[in-house]
Design an enzyme around this catalytic site. Sequence first.
Site, mmCIF file in Angstrom:
data_model
loop_
_atom_site.group_PDB
_atom_site.id
_atom_site.type_symbol
_atom_site.label_atom_id
_atom_site.label_comp_id
_atom_site.label_asym_id
_atom_site.label_seq_id
_atom_site.Cartn_x
_atom_site.Cartn_y
_atom_site.Cartn_z
ATOM 1 N N CYS A 1 -15.793 -7.798 -10.773
ATOM 2 C CA CYS A 1 -16.292 -9.183 -10.699
ATOM 3 C C CYS A 1 -17.369 -9.319 -11.768
ATOM 4 O O CYS A 1 -18.459 -8.756 -11.614
ATOM 5 C CB CYS A 1 -16.850 -9.427 -9.306
ATOM 6 N N GLY A 2 -17.053 -10.060 -12.832
ATOM 7 C CA GLY A 2 -17.976 -10.130 -13.971
ATOM 8 C C GLY A 2 -19.252 -10.889 -13.657
ATOM 9 O O GLY A 2 -20.357 -10.422 -13.959
ATOM 10 N N CYS B 1 -15.512 -17.683 -13.196
ATOM 11 C CA CYS B 1 -14.968 -16.341 -12.940
ATOM 12 C C CYS B 1 -15.210 -15.536 -14.210
ATOM 13 O O CYS B 1 -14.617 -15.836 -15.256
ATOM 14 C CB CYS B 1 -13.471 -16.437 -12.633
HETATM 15 N N1 LIG Z 1 -15.459 -14.116 -9.664
HETATM 16 C C1 LIG Z 1 -15.197 -12.814 -10.210
HETATM 17 C C2 LIG Z 1 -13.770 -12.443 -10.178
HETATM 18 C C3 LIG Z 1 -13.387 -12.035 -8.865
HETATM 19 C C4 LIG Z 1 -11.985 -11.631 -8.957
HETATM 20 C C5 LIG Z 1 -11.356 -11.604 -7.617
HETATM 21 N N2 LIG Z 1 -11.072 -12.951 -7.146
HETATM 22 C C6 LIG Z 1 -10.074 -10.803 -7.665
HETATM 23 O O1 LIG Z 1 -9.372 -10.804 -6.671
HETATM 24 O O2 LIG Z 1 -9.815 -10.166 -8.702
HETATM 25 C C7 LIG Z 1 -15.697 -12.654 -11.618
HETATM 26 O O3 LIG Z 1 -16.680 -13.292 -11.942
HETATM 27 O O4 LIG Z 1 -15.121 -11.870 -12.393
#
Ligand SMILES: N[C@H](CCC[C@H](N)C(=O)O)C(=O)O
EC number: 5.1.1.7
Length: 280
Positions: A84-85, A215
């Site tokens: 999760c970045g 994300c």
């Molecule tokens: N919000 C996160 C990504 C979460 C990814 C998650 N939803 C998955 O199942 O890979 C981010 O900032 O990278």
Amino acid sequence: MAGVEFVKGHGTENDFVVLPDPDGVLELTVERVRALCDRRRGLGADGVLRVTRAASVADAPADVAGERWFMDYRNADGSVAEMCGNGVRVFARYLLDAGLVEPGDLVVGTRAGERPVTTHEDGTVTVDMGPAKVFGHSTATVGGRAFDGVAVDVGNPHLACLVDGSVDDLDLTVPPGYDPVLFPHGVNVEFVQPVGAGMLRMRVHERGVGETRSCGTGTVAAVAAVLDLGGQAGGECIVDVPGGRVRVRVDEHTSTLTGPAVLLARGELDAAWWEALGGE
Ligand SMILES: N[C@H](CCC[C@H](N)C(=O)O)C(=O)O
């Protein structure tokens, strides 16, 4: 009975409940994650970041040193994701705020491996996100429309689709359709609108969450997809997401994500509430 400490934070409005757990004693069940993330019966968040040492995490990758602070990330539906970045930026901000690390460079353990992080004096955080690996081309469907996309592995799976018009017109209240053969464990689907040299707009429907305002791994996937389609080996982009702005750099060896990380509240979860949700 003592309650459970929490901190609330966000990175470009991708929001998280941070649970400090240095001794690795919290039983973070699916029910507890779902309750914490529920925006009515809980605190409300896109995900949970448990803060513990890698040595206490059974499925930590072998190449993550045991003494590393480990980000045990969970999606709002309780599922586990590799990386999760935005979460790593908030995680690093918490470590710094709690006096557990010095300002500057640190390394965070994740299920996608170790991630070097730099906290900057202006409050932003840079994460070395590792290589963004293009592994195919596929389509996503939204509202009966098919969008061609690039499959990108950023430690977690993404399908980044370029959109001709505005990404604002898309109805992302329904999960986009995707190829379950290419993405057997689900996928984060990004919709990318180039808006000028080195500038992208992006919306995302996240695996295990739904549409989020940002994300971080998705912004890396979006830039990797644009470079792939343009036949370029590397480049840097500003990515505007509904929740704010990040800077992404991708080359053939690795990728970096730079953006804000905000801690906005600290408190204690009621012990009885926590216990009533049951352990494993
Ligand atoms: N919000 C996160 C990504 C979460 C990814 C998650 N939803 C998955 O199942 O890979 C981010 O900032 O990278």
